[in-house]
Design a protein around this motif. Sequence first.
Motif, PDB file in Angstrom:
ATOM      1  N   TRP A 132       6.569 -19.366 -40.252  1.00 55.98           N
ATOM      2  CA  TRP A 132       6.825 -20.666 -40.415  1.00 55.98           C
ATOM      3  C   TRP A 132       5.918 -21.444 -39.982  1.00 55.98           C
ATOM      4  CZ3 TRP A 132       8.400 -24.438 -36.759  1.00 55.98           C
ATOM      5  CH2 TRP A 132       9.201 -25.602 -37.463  1.00 55.98           C
ATOM      6  N   ARG A 133       5.614 -22.685 -40.850  1.00 51.45           N
ATOM      7  CA  ARG A 133       4.751 -23.764 -40.282  1.00 51.45           C
ATOM      8  C   ARG A 133       5.699 -25.127 -40.299  1.00 51.45           C
ATOM      9  NH1 ARG A 133      -0.390 -22.748 -42.135  1.00 51.45           N
ATOM     10  NH2 ARG A 133      -1.243 -22.606 -40.057  1.00 51.45           N
ATOM     11  N   ASN A 134       5.749 -25.920 -39.165  1.00 49.24           N
ATOM     12  CA  ASN A 134       6.392 -27.084 -39.349  1.00 49.24           C
ATOM     13  C   ASN A 134       5.886 -27.938 -40.265  1.00 49.24           C
ATOM     14  OD1 ASN A 134       7.891 -29.363 -38.870  1.00 49.24           O
ATOM     15  ND2 ASN A 134       7.743 -29.237 -36.594  1.00 49.24           N
ATOM     16  N   PRO A 135       6.649 -28.402 -41.396  1.00 49.63           N
ATOM     17  CA  PRO A 135       6.236 -29.463 -42.263  1.00 49.63           C
ATOM     18  C   PRO A 135       5.791 -30.786 -41.980  1.00 49.63           C
ATOM     19  CG  PRO A 135       8.614 -28.820 -42.782  1.00 49.63           C
ATOM     20  CD  PRO A 135       8.067 -28.054 -41.643  1.00 49.63           C
ATOM     21  N   GLU A 136       6.305 -31.031 -40.685  1.00 47.36           N
ATOM     22  CA  GLU A 136       5.923 -32.292 -40.023  1.00 47.36           C
ATOM     23  C   GLU A 136       4.555 -32.272 -39.150  1.00 47.36           C
ATOM     24  OE1 GLU A 136       8.954 -35.116 -40.331  1.00 47.36           O
ATOM     25  OE2 GLU A 136       8.807 -33.624 -41.981  1.00 47.36           O
ATOM     26  N   ASN A 137       4.386 -30.939 -38.726  1.00 48.85           N
ATOM     27  CA  ASN A 137       3.193 -30.835 -37.756  1.00 48.85           C
ATOM     28  C   ASN A 137       2.687 -29.652 -38.072  1.00 48.85           C
ATOM     29  OD1 ASN A 137       1.626 -30.194 -35.661  1.00 48.85           O
ATOM     30  ND2 ASN A 137       3.450 -30.657 -34.061  1.00 48.85           N
ATOM     31  N   ASP A 138       1.543 -29.374 -38.628  1.00 48.57           N
ATOM     32  CA  ASP A 138       0.780 -28.264 -38.836  1.00 48.57           C
ATOM     33  C   ASP A 138       0.571 -27.423 -37.589  1.00 48.57           C
ATOM     34  OD1 ASP A 138       0.255 -28.725 -41.421  1.00 48.57           O
ATOM     35  OD2 ASP A 138      -2.039 -28.949 -41.208  1.00 48.57           O
ATOM     36  N   ASP A 139       0.707 -27.837 -36.405  1.00 42.98           N
ATOM     37  CA  ASP A 139       0.288 -27.207 -35.242  1.00 42.98           C
ATOM     38  C   ASP A 139       1.375 -26.597 -34.368  1.00 42.98           C
ATOM     39  OD1 ASP A 139      -1.795 -26.413 -33.704  1.00 42.98           O
ATOM     40  OD2 ASP A 139      -2.312 -28.357 -32.745  1.00 42.98           O
ATOM     41  N   ASP A 140       2.620 -26.690 -35.237  1.00 48.29           N
ATOM     42  CA  ASP A 140       3.963 -25.893 -34.666  1.00 48.29           C
ATOM     43  C   ASP A 140       4.018 -24.896 -35.439  1.00 48.29           C
ATOM     44  OD1 ASP A 140       6.132 -25.278 -33.830  1.00 48.29           O
ATOM     45  OD2 ASP A 140       7.227 -27.421 -34.197  1.00 48.29           O
ATOM     46  N   GLN A 141       3.971 -23.723 -35.138  1.00 51.16           N
ATOM     47  CA  GLN A 141       4.001 -22.139 -35.759  1.00 51.16           C
ATOM     48  C   GLN A 141       4.825 -21.518 -35.087  1.00 51.16           C
ATOM     49  OE1 GLN A 141      -0.074 -21.223 -37.085  1.00 51.16           O
ATOM     50  NE2 GLN A 141      -0.672 -22.032 -35.188  1.00 51.16           N
ATOM     51  N   LEU A 142       5.574 -20.575 -35.918  1.00 46.66           N
ATOM     52  CA  LEU A 142       6.439 -19.366 -35.384  1.00 46.66           C
ATOM     53  C   LEU A 142       5.562 -18.149 -35.947  1.00 46.66           C
ATOM     54  CD1 LEU A 142      10.199 -19.564 -36.171  1.00 46.66           C
ATOM     55  CD2 LEU A 142       9.070 -19.875 -34.040  1.00 46.66           C
ATOM     56  N   ILE A 143       5.385 -17.282 -34.993  1.00 48.80           N
ATOM     57  CA  ILE A 143       4.709 -16.121 -35.411  1.00 48.80           C
ATOM     58  C   ILE A 143       5.382 -14.701 -35.070  1.00 48.80           C
ATOM     59  CG2 ILE A 143       2.538 -17.198 -35.478  1.00 48.80           C
ATOM     60  CD1 ILE A 143       1.679 -15.381 -32.845  1.00 48.80           C
ATOM     61  N   LYS A 144       5.453 -13.898 -35.619  1.00 48.91           N
ATOM     62  CA  LYS A 144       6.196 -12.587 -35.343  1.00 48.91           C
ATOM     63  C   LYS A 144       5.228 -11.563 -34.649  1.00 48.91           C
ATOM     64  CE  LYS A 144       8.876  -9.032 -37.711  1.00 48.91           C
ATOM     65  NZ  LYS A 144       9.412  -8.768 -39.181  1.00 48.91           N
ATOM     66  N   VAL A 145       5.554 -11.126 -33.572  1.00 45.57           N
ATOM     67  CA  VAL A 145       4.699 -10.043 -33.080  1.00 45.57           C
ATOM     68  C   VAL A 145       5.394  -8.508 -32.809  1.00 45.57           C
ATOM     69  CG1 VAL A 145       2.985  -9.584 -30.820  1.00 45.57           C
ATOM     70  CG2 VAL A 145       3.514 -11.731 -31.758  1.00 45.57           C
ATOM     71  N   THR A 146       4.904  -7.676 -33.374  1.00 40.65           N
ATOM     72  CA  THR A 146       5.298  -6.328 -33.252  1.00 40.65           C
ATOM     73  C   THR A 146       4.411  -5.387 -32.677  1.00 40.65           C
ATOM     74  OG1 THR A 146       6.740  -6.913 -35.425  1.00 40.65           O
ATOM     75  CG2 THR A 146       6.733  -4.536 -34.763  1.00 40.65           C
ATOM     76  N   ILE A 147       5.108  -4.715 -31.497  1.00 39.24           N
ATOM     77  CA  ILE A 147       4.263  -3.403 -31.043  1.00 39.24           C
ATOM     78  C   ILE A 147       4.611  -2.167 -31.797  1.00 39.24           C
ATOM     79  CG2 ILE A 147       3.874  -2.283 -28.871  1.00 39.24           C
ATOM     80  CD1 ILE A 147       4.670  -4.550 -27.517  1.00 39.24           C
ATOM     81  N   ARG A 148       3.791  -1.385 -32.110  1.00 38.06           N
ATOM     82  CA  ARG A 148       3.983  -0.086 -32.904  1.00 38.06           C
ATOM     83  C   ARG A 148       2.965   1.022 -32.251  1.00 38.06           C
ATOM     84  NH1 ARG A 148      -0.007   0.175 -35.859  1.00 38.06           N
ATOM     85  NH2 ARG A 148      -1.131  -1.632 -36.597  1.00 38.06           N
ATOM     86  N   ASP A 149       3.304   2.388 -32.541  1.00 39.64           N
ATOM     87  CA  ASP A 149       2.737   3.437 -32.383  1.00 39.64           C
ATOM     88  C   ASP A 149       2.018   3.303 -30.711  1.00 39.64           C
ATOM     89  OD1 ASP A 149       2.719   3.941 -35.021  1.00 39.64           O
ATOM     90  OD2 ASP A 149       0.867   3.198 -35.235  1.00 39.64           O
ATOM     91  N   VAL A 150       3.167   3.449 -29.954  1.00 43.57           N
ATOM     92  CA  VAL A 150       2.783   3.468 -28.304  1.00 43.57           C
ATOM     93  C   VAL A 150       2.388   4.531 -27.693  1.00 43.57           C
ATOM     94  CG1 VAL A 150       3.739   2.741 -26.313  1.00 43.57           C
ATOM     95  CG2 VAL A 150       4.512   1.390 -28.018  1.00 43.57           C
ATOM     96  N   GLN A 151       1.201   4.691 -27.010  1.00 45.22           N
ATOM     97  CA  GLN A 151       0.833   5.710 -26.437  1.00 45.22           C
ATOM     98  C   GLN A 151       0.704   5.404 -25.040  1.00 45.22           C
ATOM     99  OE1 GLN A 151      -0.531   8.821 -27.842  1.00 45.22           O
ATOM    100  NE2 GLN A 151       0.578   8.151 -29.712  1.00 45.22           N
ATOM    101  N   VAL A 152       0.875   6.717 -24.224  1.00 49.02           N
ATOM    102  CA  VAL A 152       0.758   6.680 -22.666  1.00 49.02           C
ATOM    103  C   VAL A 152      -0.260   7.490 -22.273  1.00 49.02           C
ATOM    104  CG1 VAL A 152       1.516   6.666 -20.410  1.00 49.02           C
ATOM    105  CG2 VAL A 152       2.892   5.782 -22.337  1.00 49.02           C
ATOM    106  N   GLU A 153      -1.253   7.146 -21.413  1.00 45.70           N
ATOM    107  CA  GLU A 153      -2.243   8.157 -21.219  1.00 45.70           C
ATOM    108  C   GLU A 153      -2.949   8.039 -19.977  1.00 45.70           C
ATOM    109  OE1 GLU A 153      -4.869   7.817 -24.605  1.00 45.70           O
ATOM    110  OE2 GLU A 153      -4.861   5.679 -24.609  1.00 45.70           O
ATOM    111  N   ASN A 154      -3.838   8.622 -19.319  1.00 44.48           N
ATOM    112  CA  ASN A 154      -4.857   8.566 -18.137  1.00 44.48           C
ATOM    113  C   ASN A 154      -5.713   7.695 -18.549  1.00 44.48           C
ATOM    114  OD1 ASN A 154      -4.311  12.035 -18.089  1.00 44.48           O
ATOM    115  ND2 ASN A 154      -3.851  11.031 -16.348  1.00 44.48           N
ATOM    116  N   VAL A 155      -6.135   6.708 -17.221  1.00 43.86           N
ATOM    117  CA  VAL A 155      -7.133   5.815 -17.278  1.00 43.86           C
ATOM    118  C   VAL A 155      -8.337   6.375 -17.338  1.00 43.86           C
ATOM    119  CG1 VAL A 155      -7.088   5.034 -15.184  1.00 43.86           C
ATOM    120  CG2 VAL A 155      -7.450   3.379 -16.954  1.00 43.86           C
TER     121      VAL A 155
END
Length: 873
Positions: free
Chosen positions: A49-72
């Motif tokens: 979504w972007r605020n119709p009154e203000n371009d600079d106000d945005q909603l973003i969705k962030v999804t984590i997937r395919d998680v791996q755990v390993e040695n560094v």
Amino acid sequence: GHTTGPSLNNDKLYKFAYSAEVYVDQVKASLQKSAGYRISSGVDVNLLWRNPENDDDQLIKVTIRDVQVENVNERPAAKNIFKGKSTVKIIGKEYLEALQRPIVLELVRGKVKNFYSYQNEPVFTQNIKRGLASLFQLQLHSGAAREVDISGKCNTTYHVRQDQVTKIKDLESCEIEKQGFTSHNRILDVNTKATSATIYVLEDSFFKSIKAEENYVWLLNSRRKTGAKIVSKQRLELKSVQAGPGLIAGKQVASVIKTLDSSYIAVPLVAEPVQSECKKCPSLSEHWQSIREQMYPEKLSKAEAARSFLSFIKSIRKATKEEILQIIRNEKKELLPQIVDAVTFAQTPASLEAVLEFLDFKDASTSTLQERFLYACGFASHPSEMLLKSLTAKFKGDIANEEIRETLVIVMGALIRKLCDREGCKLPAVVEAKRMILNRLEKAKKDDNVRMYLLALKNALLPEAIPVLLKYAESEEGPISNLAATALQRYDPSFLTKEVKKTMNRIYHQNRKVHEKTVRTTAAAIILNSNPSYMEVKNILLSIGELPLEMNKYMLSMVQDIINFEMPASKTVRQVLKDMRAHNYDRFSKTGSSSAYSGYITRGPDVSSTYSLDILYSGSGILRRSNLNIHIFDRNAELHASQVVIEAQGLESIIAATPDEGEENLDSFAGMSAILFDVQLRPVTFFEGYGDLMSKMLSATGDPISVVKGLILLTDYSQEIQLQSGPRASAEFLGGLAIDISGGMEFSLWYRESKTNVKNRIAVFLSGNTEVDSFFIKTGMETTLEVETALDFVSTVQFSQYPFLVCMQMDRVESPFRRYVTKYESLPSGRRYTARRAKAELLAGNEYPLHQENSNMCRKVFDTKSDSSSNWF
């Protein structure tokens, strides 16, 4: 329209690769061998979504997937704790599901205004998401801002160059709920440094890549080779942009969120503290059973005792009052003092309540335990106001043993000083304790009471007590005036006003009345140590030659020591000597056996230690005072590690000699007074009065009297840290000391000699543990250092002739020094990887040369011993 923050295109799905790495190692080590782990995943981002009154106000969705755990770092299969385990196995099904539930961010001009997630998320997965969300916060113009992210509210600086932005976060400035404590003295403490930098590369007004790195370094002030570091790295790289879902229509953020998923709520971006439960930790009583053997009194000067003591304190800090009392109430008498040491040093509300409930000050039979408790309070690394309040209440109540009453008020003085050093001078308990000590001193009639309150002031070092101490130093007799003078000697010279200097000059030059040598020499030391004027130095030098024999020699030696050891006053002293050359020879060629000498014990890159030894005799060859000091210092701080003073007076009658002028009426007395780690302890008496002296001399075994025996917690540092990638880290450094100091004095009328000896037996153990706890994996490093040593000081005096012979010996035995470093990675299932390195060396013993004159005398003493049977009388 124009935006001042990153902006996403509509109907697109941005696919990123994300990784968060943690490394733990020694400070100078390269990261290739570090312990640690890496979490990697894909991250999908799209505009909702972007605020119709203000371009600079945005909603973003962030999804984590395919998680791996390993040695560094690459590990051979046998050492890889993750081998053959799927991510679900490592993290756990419900946590993995929680981690992969999407979050929604509201970005306004690049800053995260709201962070939406689910209410009952596990704290640990929520913090990993906060770490990712914080990366999205960015401003596109250079300058400073105070902004909130996972680390708290922090001062942040941005540098913008075309498509690259650098964000520097000042971690010292972050406001976040902090847990932990530091040691009272700088030298015993740990120094920390923390840095955080993130580099953003932008393309088409959104992120192409983000690289963040955070570094924490801990160094032990007393040995900067010993320390630890934690490095945390995050990377987010854009892999592709694809066609994505469309926008949601709406005017208000709230309604859009509701349409999306009514379970979303706004959650703070600042990390939530997470408590990790210990599944297989032993109970307090199980732990005690495992170390009990190391805690017997005869084992107390061993490193193993100090190691067990530290581990026991850690357990007590997690225990309840009931668990602690259960151990104290059921243990053997000889182990109780060590338990009381540990319980008191734990310094938790539960441990204080337990020990106070157990100890009964109305019962004289447990006075050894009461004393151990009180000294542990005096050495406390981070005392609370509650502790001082409890002691004040005990002092006002009934106390069966008079010595305990004295020790109690002396320790209250030490606590006042420690609390004042930490900006606590205005706390109600401190104000009350100060007032009580000063008022009771004013009303005290008996010398014993006066002495006890003066000793308390010698620890408290209150600026407002200086006038009182001056009054006692100048107008009272012998021991009392001497005590007041030595209390003034402990103040920092910056507190010593003109009034103090005037009084000290009057005492030294005896302008108003005759003073004892001990007080006069202390007054001279105060003058010479607090930036003396040309005239003050000149008057002291002119007095040399007119003083009683031994005092003359002592003052001469003190002046030489100032020059040889380059003390602050040495410039002025040299100047005066140059101008006085004409009438020096006769004045400065006096014989005698007293002396003052300073030298280095160790000189190191971080910390050095010095000893100073001064001895004053009466004209008939009987010891009046021997004073051995050890100071430890670095560039910024110093610590009075120990002082052992043996004082004697009125002993001339034993060898039928004439007392010095002004000392004809002194009672026979010998005793010892000690300062340990900046805390003045209660003085110990060897004998008092002629009868007591004779009975002790005839039965004299010369058995040393114990001055201090016990376990002391010196370094006590603990800090919890929120890493910006999500996990919690902790650093803990504990340093313990098992100590046994004893002193004795023996006479042999047959050989006409007396011997004083002070034995210091010490074992030091230090353990540092730096750990990152990610709930499903722990990784860290443990460092330990241990050393056992002994410092012996013996002075032998033969008074069959004048000037009598004095030989002083100071030896340090060879000492084993061991160091271990263990790095580890472990899973809750018990799978563990460890890499351990050990280093052991023998530090050579040392016989300290003291000074040439002393070496010559020692030769004579040991020569005469072989034929001394013939020259009796």
